[in-house]
Scaffold this active site. Structure first.
Site, PDB file in Angstrom:
ATOM      1  N   LYS A 256       0.881  -1.170   0.000  1.00 20.23           N
ATOM      2  CA  LYS A 256       0.000   0.000   0.000  1.00 20.23           C
ATOM      3  C   LYS A 256       0.916   1.215   0.000  1.00 20.23           C
ATOM      4  O   LYS A 256       1.509   1.562   1.022  1.00 20.23           O
ATOM      5  CB  LYS A 256      -0.896  -0.020   1.244  1.00 20.23           C
ATOM      6  CG  LYS A 256      -1.844   1.151   1.332  1.00 20.23           C
ATOM      7  CD  LYS A 256      -2.845   0.953   2.463  1.00 20.23           C
ATOM      8  CE  LYS A 256      -3.776   2.133   2.569  1.00 20.23           C
ATOM      9  NZ  LYS A 256      -3.487   2.953   3.755  1.00 20.23           N
TER      10      LYS A 256
ATOM     11  N   GLY B 295      -8.211   9.553   8.834  1.00 17.97           N
ATOM     12  CA  GLY B 295      -8.585   9.751  10.228  1.00 17.97           C
ATOM     13  C   GLY B 295      -9.616  10.837  10.467  1.00 17.97           C
ATOM     14  O   GLY B 295      -9.979  11.108  11.611  1.00 17.97           O
TER      15      GLY B 295
END
Lengths: 253, 65
Positions: free
Chosen positions: A93, A154
């Site tokens: 990733k 987040g």
């Protein structure tokens, strides 16, 4: 479901392993979510690495190491090489962060790193934005999966640019795409799947819930619902009302 | 000689990377290594010579999103 470098995921859900109150809570969240991929990272050895490695292997899911925190292509490339050896996978990733406040990708560093890693045999999952031109460069570099953000990492804001994400989805019908980052609620996950994305990736929304296992289950159900809806062919939107009950045969009263 | 290991200065006697890891207690540990910002595969640690003030990173699995 579109495949991820030849792998068909058992469920369209990827779950992060960070920010849980304890390893046991993390394990419970994975069990109740049915997530098929776990993201992991590499950090300086301070004694806890082996136990964490044993724990993530016991989850029985695909491991997707990240290059989180890397701010240059060079740093990300070296981290990817280390991760490939450590986690014994060529999946990576790829994150090349361009701004410390928004954690948005550095598109130039991202493409540079993707070119090097794809040429070196990595199966790159780039964390990107909804920018279509950037996506094209990543596909040209050899990426067969894209991970556009929903919103900053987040933040829990959901899908900030639905029009851009819909356009991106339509532009690359054969590329597997995962909405990565910014999801806060199960409804965001359902929305992402309804738009035709192949999977979602989340972490904070589950790990920081009061009951992570229950929230993981909620996301799992929402993801399934959204996927079913996308496959069922959603109706088009209209500006004006259209009566659903037939007017023909209505009594003259 | 003095080298930097995970951001901290350490005094070591071994001269190759495999020896340094053993000396620091990571001889059998599952770790990934980079020297001066360049990845060093496990198979290349023996014979990989270190110099004074080299920067060694010894990484392991950690939680991630």
């Amino acid at each position: 479901m579109r495949d991820f470098y030849g792998v068909t995921l058992e469920t369209p859900m990827m779950l992060g392993t960070a920010r849980y109150p304890s390893p046991a809570v993390m394990e419970a969240a994975f069990t109740s979510s049915g997530a098929s991929v776990a993201t992991v990272s590499l950090r300086r050895e301070r004694g806890a690495g082996q136990a964490f490695w044993d724990l993530v292997r016991s989850l029985g899911v695909h491991l997707l190491p990240n290059t989180a925190g890397c701010h240059s292509a060079r740093e990300a490339i070296t981290t990817a090489q280390m991760a490939r050896e450590y986690f014994q996978t060529d999946w990576i990733k790829l994150e090349v962060i361009g701004n410390a406040d928004t954690l948005q990708p550095d598109p130039f560093g991202l493409v540079e790193a993707a070119e090097v890693l794809c040429a070196d045999g990595f199966k790159v999952f780039p964390y990107t934005t909804e920018d279509q031109v950037l996506a094209e460069r990543l596909v040209d570099a050899g990426c067969r999966v894209l991970m556009p953000w929903g919103a900053p990492i987040g933040s829990g804001m959901g899908l900030n640019n639905i029009h851009g994400l819909r356009t991106l989805r339509a532009a690359f019908p054969d590329v597997a795409m995962v909405i990565d980052a910014g999801l806060g609620l199960p409804s965001h996950a359902a929305e992402a799947m309804e738009l035709g994305f192949d999977a979602i990736m989340l972490n904070t929304a589950v790990a920081e819930a009061d009951d992570p296992a229950a929230m993981a289950r909620a996301f799992s159900l929402a993801t399934q619902a959204g996927g079913l809806a996308a496959a069922a062919g959603p109706m088009g939107q209209r500006d004006m009302a259209v009566p659903s009950t037939p007017l023909i045969g209505k009594a003259w009263l | 000689m003095k080298i930097e290991v995970n951001g901290e200065e350490r005094e070591i006697t071994a001269t190759d990377l495999a020896g340094v890891l053993a000396e620091l207690g990571w001889g059998e540990a599952r770790v990934a290594t980079a020297l001066n910002g360049t990845f060093v595969p496990a198979a290349a640690r023996s014979g990989k010579q270190l110099s004074s003030h080299d920067r060694l990173e010894v990484l392991t699995a950690m939680q991630g999103g």
